[in-house]
Each structure stands twice: as structure tokens, then as C-alpha cells.
Motif scaffolding. Structure first.
Motif, PDB file in Angstrom:
ATOM      1  N   ARG A 107      36.783   1.905  64.020  1.00  0.00           N
ATOM      2  CA  ARG A 107      35.536   1.894  63.251  1.00  0.00           C
ATOM      3  C   ARG A 107      34.360   2.154  64.182  1.00  0.00           C
ATOM      4  N   TRP A 108      33.253   2.624  63.605  1.00  0.00           N
ATOM      5  CA  TRP A 108      32.046   2.869  64.389  1.00  0.00           C
ATOM      6  C   TRP A 108      31.333   1.564  64.727  1.00  0.00           C
ATOM      7  N   LYS A 109      31.378   0.607  63.823  1.00  0.00           N
ATOM      8  CA  LYS A 109      30.665  -0.650  64.047  1.00  0.00           C
ATOM      9  C   LYS A 109      31.381  -1.453  65.123  1.00  0.00           C
ATOM     10  N   GLY A 110      30.614  -1.936  66.102  1.00  0.00           N
ATOM     11  CA  GLY A 110      31.212  -2.743  67.154  1.00  0.00           C
ATOM     12  C   GLY A 110      31.189  -2.051  68.505  1.00  0.00           C
TER      13      GLY A 110
ATOM     14  N   VAL B 167      31.918   5.109  72.195  1.00  0.00           N
ATOM     15  CA  VAL B 167      32.060   6.507  71.771  1.00  0.00           C
ATOM     16  C   VAL B 167      30.700   7.171  71.580  1.00  0.00           C
ATOM     17  N   SER B 168      29.767   6.473  70.967  1.00  0.00           N
ATOM     18  CA  SER B 168      28.437   7.055  70.747  1.00  0.00           C
ATOM     19  C   SER B 168      27.695   7.266  72.062  1.00  0.00           C
TER      20      SER B 168
ATOM     21  N   TYR C 206      33.674  20.266  73.624  1.00  0.00           N
ATOM     22  CA  TYR C 206      33.511  20.000  72.196  1.00  0.00           C
ATOM     23  C   TYR C 206      34.175  18.667  71.873  1.00  0.00           C
ATOM     24  N   VAL C 207      33.499  17.822  71.115  1.00  0.00           N
ATOM     25  CA  VAL C 207      34.034  16.502  70.766  1.00  0.00           C
ATOM     26  C   VAL C 207      34.016  16.311  69.249  1.00  0.00           C
TER      27      VAL C 207
ATOM     28  N   THR D 298      42.682   8.180  71.949  1.00  0.00           N
ATOM     29  CA  THR D 298      42.654   7.095  70.972  1.00  0.00           C
ATOM     30  C   THR D 298      42.035   5.864  71.627  1.00  0.00           C
ATOM     31  N   MET D 299      41.098   5.236  70.903  1.00  0.00           N
ATOM     32  CA  MET D 299      40.347   4.111  71.459  1.00  0.00           C
ATOM     33  C   MET D 299      40.828   2.763  70.931  1.00  0.00           C
TER      34      MET D 299
END
Length: 288
Positions: free
Chosen positions: A9-12, A18-19, A31-32, A67-68
Motif C-alpha cells: 500500500r502507499w500509506k505508511g 517508494v515515493s 522508467y519506473v 517487490t517491497m
């Protein structure tokens, strides 16, 4: 290179990693693309996402798959040029995380020293903090305020205990509710006199809490944590002593080590990615 990043998920914290690294990777001409298992695929468990995630990744043309999280990695074992990153230790399914860590071998990245000890073949790369964003704004802070940056599962950060201790000490507990933008988080960290972050587990077991680094960069006078023992913080060895530590917390100045830098982090990632032909067990496995 075409790099495909998969996260839960993006939150956390992982989303913030990643951002932070995505624009730096792109700045170097790569390219990502990012797939969020929960935000994009609406899958909220390993079982629910296993085949859907494999199907989505097979559609993509990529050179590197990153993969994160162990659960995302487990669904994609056997895919070409697959690397994985661990930010912390899994408590509910440690066997599965250990299995993924073993299979990935040298194609695993870890973000903290305790994780490197557990997975010795992994590459250790520390997280960073963007000091152009997270900085001391020199604003007047709210008197007797305590900041608590929430997580989805508050129990993992001992929210009830922190709340109870803050009340007993007559402190003003302020929460971000996981709803703040990055800019608002900077304002939040510049408004409090103290930040408390005490993740579950033995000290350092969860790797790195990005909020700890961000609070240091924002100059929060008093930081109380079970992490960052070697930093100049108010360290909590035992949560039974949390009240004493919070009561006697001292205002200190911090120096974030040079290696905690997103540019260094990104460069190490790309250095390993560029040697993809030297991978481990699965280096010759092709996408099917």
C-alpha cells in the motif's frame, strides 16, 4: 532500465520509501512503474492477491522487478530479475518471510542492521530523509505537546500505553491519524515538543521508523523511541520505563549520519540492479 515496483500500500513507511526513490531513479534516466496491491488491485491479503498479482505483473514489460514486501515477493517468486526489500520483521508469518529471504539470497535488500544480521547475504541500504522537505521551520511549538504518528494497527505502536502515560503526565497528545500529506506532516512535526514512537518488538527489531528520522530533521526537541539507540535521542530500553523516560526526556540536537540519504540509497539499488545477470537461484528463470 524499466523498473517495476510492487508494494502492499502507499500509506505508511514503505509507500514513503517508494515515493522518495521513484523520482531519483527517474532522474537518472530510468522508467519506473508502481503497482500497489491494495490501492490498485483492491486485494488485502496474500491469498486474495496471489494469482491476480502474478497476472498483472505478467502484463508488464520490465527489466527489474522490485517487490517491497515478503508477501508480494512470495507471489512472484520465479519471475525474471526479481529483487525484494525488507523494512522490518514479520511477526504473524515469520516462516514465510524467512523462506522468501532465503530464496532471494543476494537479491534481497534490508534497511536496518538487525535485518542484515538475520539475512547475511542481503545488501544493507539505510533509508533516508529529504532534508529539503523535512526541516526545522523555527516555529513556536505547542507547550507540553506530544506527537504520535499513527499506524493502521495502533497496537503495534503501543498507542494505548502512550496515551495513558501522556494523560498521567498532563501532556497534550496530538495525532496525525495517518491522513496528513507530506507537507502537513512537516508542519505537524514542527508543532510538537516531543515525539514518541515505540514499535512492538525488541529494540531495533522492526528496522527503521521513517518518522524517527523525519522528526530529527524537523528538530523536534525531545524524541522518545525504542529505535535509534546510537542517535542522540531519549532511548526506551524497556516499555515499563516509558513513563520515566517521557517524564525526564531532555531536549537534544541531532546529527543524522551521512549514509541515511535517499541519493545514496538509490545509487546502491541501481548498482545492484545493473548486475542482474549475477543473481542467485532464480537468475535464469523467465516469465511465463
Amino acid at each position: 532500465m524499466k523498473i517495476l515496483i510492487v508494494l502492499v500500500r502507499w500509506k505508511g513507511g514503505v509507500g514513503r520509501v517508494v515515493s522518495s526513490i521513484k523520482p531519483l531513479i527517474e532522474k537518472k534516466g530510468h522508467y519506473v512503474e508502481v503497482i500497489s496491491r491494495e490501492d490498485d488491485l483492491k486485494c488485502f491479503s496474500l491469498k486474495q492477491s496471489f494469482f491476480k498479482l502474478r497476472k498483472e505483473v505478467k502484463k508488464r514489460d520490465y527489466d527489474i522487478l522490485y517487490t517491497m514486501d515478503w508477501s508480494c515477493a512470495l507471489a512472484l517468486l520465479g519471475f525474471k530479475n526479481h529483487y525484494c526489500g525488507f523494512m522490518g520483521l514479520e511477526k504473524k508469518s515469520p516462516f514465510l518471510q524467512n523462506f522468501v529471504g532465503f530464496v532471494m539470497g543476494s537479491k534481497l535488500f534490508v534497511l536496518a542492521d538487525p535485518l542484515k544480521k538475520k539475512y547475511p547475504k542481503a545488501t544493507l541500504i539505510y533509508p533516508g530523509v529529504d532534508k529539503s522537505i523535512f526541516k526545522n521551520l523555527r516555529k513556536k511549538r505547542i507547550k507540553n505537546s506530544v506527537g504520535f504518528v499513527n499506524w493502521i494497527n495502533k497496537k503495534e505502536y503501543h498507542y494505548d500505553k502512550v496515551k495513558r502515560v501522556a494523560k498521567e503526565l498532563g501532556l497534550d497528545l496530538r495525532e496525525d491519524d495517518m491522513k496528513l500529506s507530506r507537507k502537513d506532516l512537516v508542519d505537524f512535526l514542527n508543532s510538537v515538543e516531543m515525539l514518541v514512537t515505540v514499535p512492538t518488538g525488541s529494540p531495533g527489531a522492526l528496522g527503521w521508523n521513517l518518522t524517527l528520522l523525519e522528526a530529527m530533521a524537523c528538530g523536534v526537541p525531545k524524541i522518545v523511541s525504542t529505535l535509534g539507540k546510537d542517535f542522540n535521542i531519549n532511548y526506551v530500553e524497556n516499555l515499563n520505563n516509558l513513563k520515566d523516560v517521557m517524564k525526564n526526556a531532555k531536549a537534544t540536537k541531532y546529527k543524522i549520519p551521512q549514509e541515511f540519504d535517499w541519493n545514496i540509497h538509490t545509487n546502491k539499488l541501481l548498482e545492484v540492479f545493473s548486475k542482474k545477470e549475477n543473481g542467485g537461484w532464480l537468475r535464469n528463470v523467465k516469465n511465463k
